[in-house]
Design a protein around this motif. Structure first.
Motif, PDB file in Angstrom:
ATOM      1  N   UNK A   5       0.769  -1.242   0.000  1.00 30.23           N
ATOM      2  CA  UNK A   5       0.000   0.000   0.000  1.00 30.23           C
ATOM      3  C   UNK A   5       0.803   1.297   0.000  1.00 30.23           C
ATOM      4  N   UNK A   6       2.109   1.257   0.193  1.00 36.59           N
ATOM      5  CA  UNK A   6       2.847   2.520   0.228  1.00 36.59           C
ATOM      6  C   UNK A   6       3.352   2.898  -1.160  1.00 36.59           C
ATOM      7  N   UNK A   7       3.557   4.187  -1.353  1.00 33.76           N
ATOM      8  CA  UNK A   7       3.860   4.752  -2.666  1.00 33.76           C
ATOM      9  C   UNK A   7       5.163   4.281  -3.275  1.00 33.76           C
ATOM     10  N   UNK A   8       6.173   4.053  -2.460  1.00 37.33           N
ATOM     11  CA  UNK A   8       7.474   3.654  -2.976  1.00 37.33           C
ATOM     12  C   UNK A   8       7.392   2.284  -3.652  1.00 37.33           C
ATOM     13  N   UNK A   9       6.659   1.356  -3.058  1.00 35.94           N
ATOM     14  CA  UNK A   9       6.528   0.028  -3.642  1.00 35.94           C
ATOM     15  C   UNK A   9       5.801   0.114  -4.985  1.00 35.94           C
ATOM     16  N   UNK A  10       4.793   0.946  -5.044  1.00 36.71           N
ATOM     17  CA  UNK A  10       4.055   1.116  -6.299  1.00 36.71           C
ATOM     18  C   UNK A  10       4.965   1.712  -7.369  1.00 36.71           C
ATOM     19  N   UNK A  12       8.218   1.550  -7.556  1.00 38.10           N
ATOM     20  CA  UNK A  12       9.215   0.555  -7.951  1.00 38.10           C
ATOM     21  C   UNK A  12       8.591  -0.477  -8.894  1.00 38.10           C
ATOM     22  N   UNK A  13       7.363  -0.868  -8.585  1.00 32.84           N
ATOM     23  CA  UNK A  13       6.666  -1.835  -9.445  1.00 32.84           C
ATOM     24  C   UNK A  13       6.451  -1.263 -10.840  1.00 32.84           C
ATOM     25  N   UNK A  14       5.992  -0.022 -10.931  1.00 34.10           N
ATOM     26  CA  UNK A  14       5.722   0.612 -12.224  1.00 34.10           C
ATOM     27  C   UNK A  14       7.001   0.805 -13.027  1.00 34.10           C
ATOM     28  N   UNK A  15       8.136   0.978 -12.379  1.00 26.29           N
ATOM     29  CA  UNK A  15       9.398   1.218 -13.070  1.00 26.29           C
ATOM     30  C   UNK A  15      10.163  -0.063 -13.390  1.00 26.29           C
ATOM     31  N   UNK A  16       9.694  -1.207 -12.896  1.00 28.79           N
ATOM     32  CA  UNK A  16      10.420  -2.457 -13.118  1.00 28.79           C
ATOM     33  C   UNK A  16      10.338  -2.871 -14.584  1.00 28.79           C
TER      34      UNK A  16
END
Length: 125
Positions: A5-10, A12-16
């Motif tokens: 739920x936190x923004x950093x994980x999202x 990182x996922x979008x940039x992978x």
């Protein structure tokens, strides 16, 4: 796909690379599917036009055989001129483009809707 739920994980996922390749592959699949559907629809239209033309010819031949020449003359299809064919092609191309734009906008709206929907720690992807 589960995203924390936190923004950093999202972010990182979008940039992978894996996510980017999956998105690119999905867009390619949609494009190929749209092209295939358009070809199939065009083929269907041509087939139906041929069937209708042959049916009209057969009906006109039946009318001639019965001696109803005035009705037979009205049934016979008139060949289209080059200008009429060009206008019809342009109208079909315009209609197909409008349908493609409408499908794209619908897909974007759905993607935006899915991106904003959350269910607890789960998120649509």
């Amino acid at each position: 796909c589960f995203i924390q739920p936190h923004g950093n994980a999202k972010r990182m996922h979008e940039q992978s690379e894996k996510h980017k390749k999956n998105v690119e592959r999905k867009l390619k699949d949609i494009k190929h599917k749209t092209i295939a559907e358009a070809k199939e629809a065009d083929k269907m239209k041509k087939t139906l036009a041929e069937i209708e033309a042959k049916a009209a010819q057969a009906y006109a031949a039946d009318l001639v055989a019965e001696g109803r020449l005035t009705e037979a003359a009205a049934v016979r299809p008139q060949p289209k001129g080059a200008g009429a064919r060009l206008r019809e092609q342009e109208a079909n191309a315009k209609r197909e483009l409008e349908e493609a734009i409408e499908r794209e906008l619908h897909a974007r709206e759905e993607a935006e809707y899915r991106a904003t929907q959350t269910l607890g720690a789960w998120k649509f992807d």
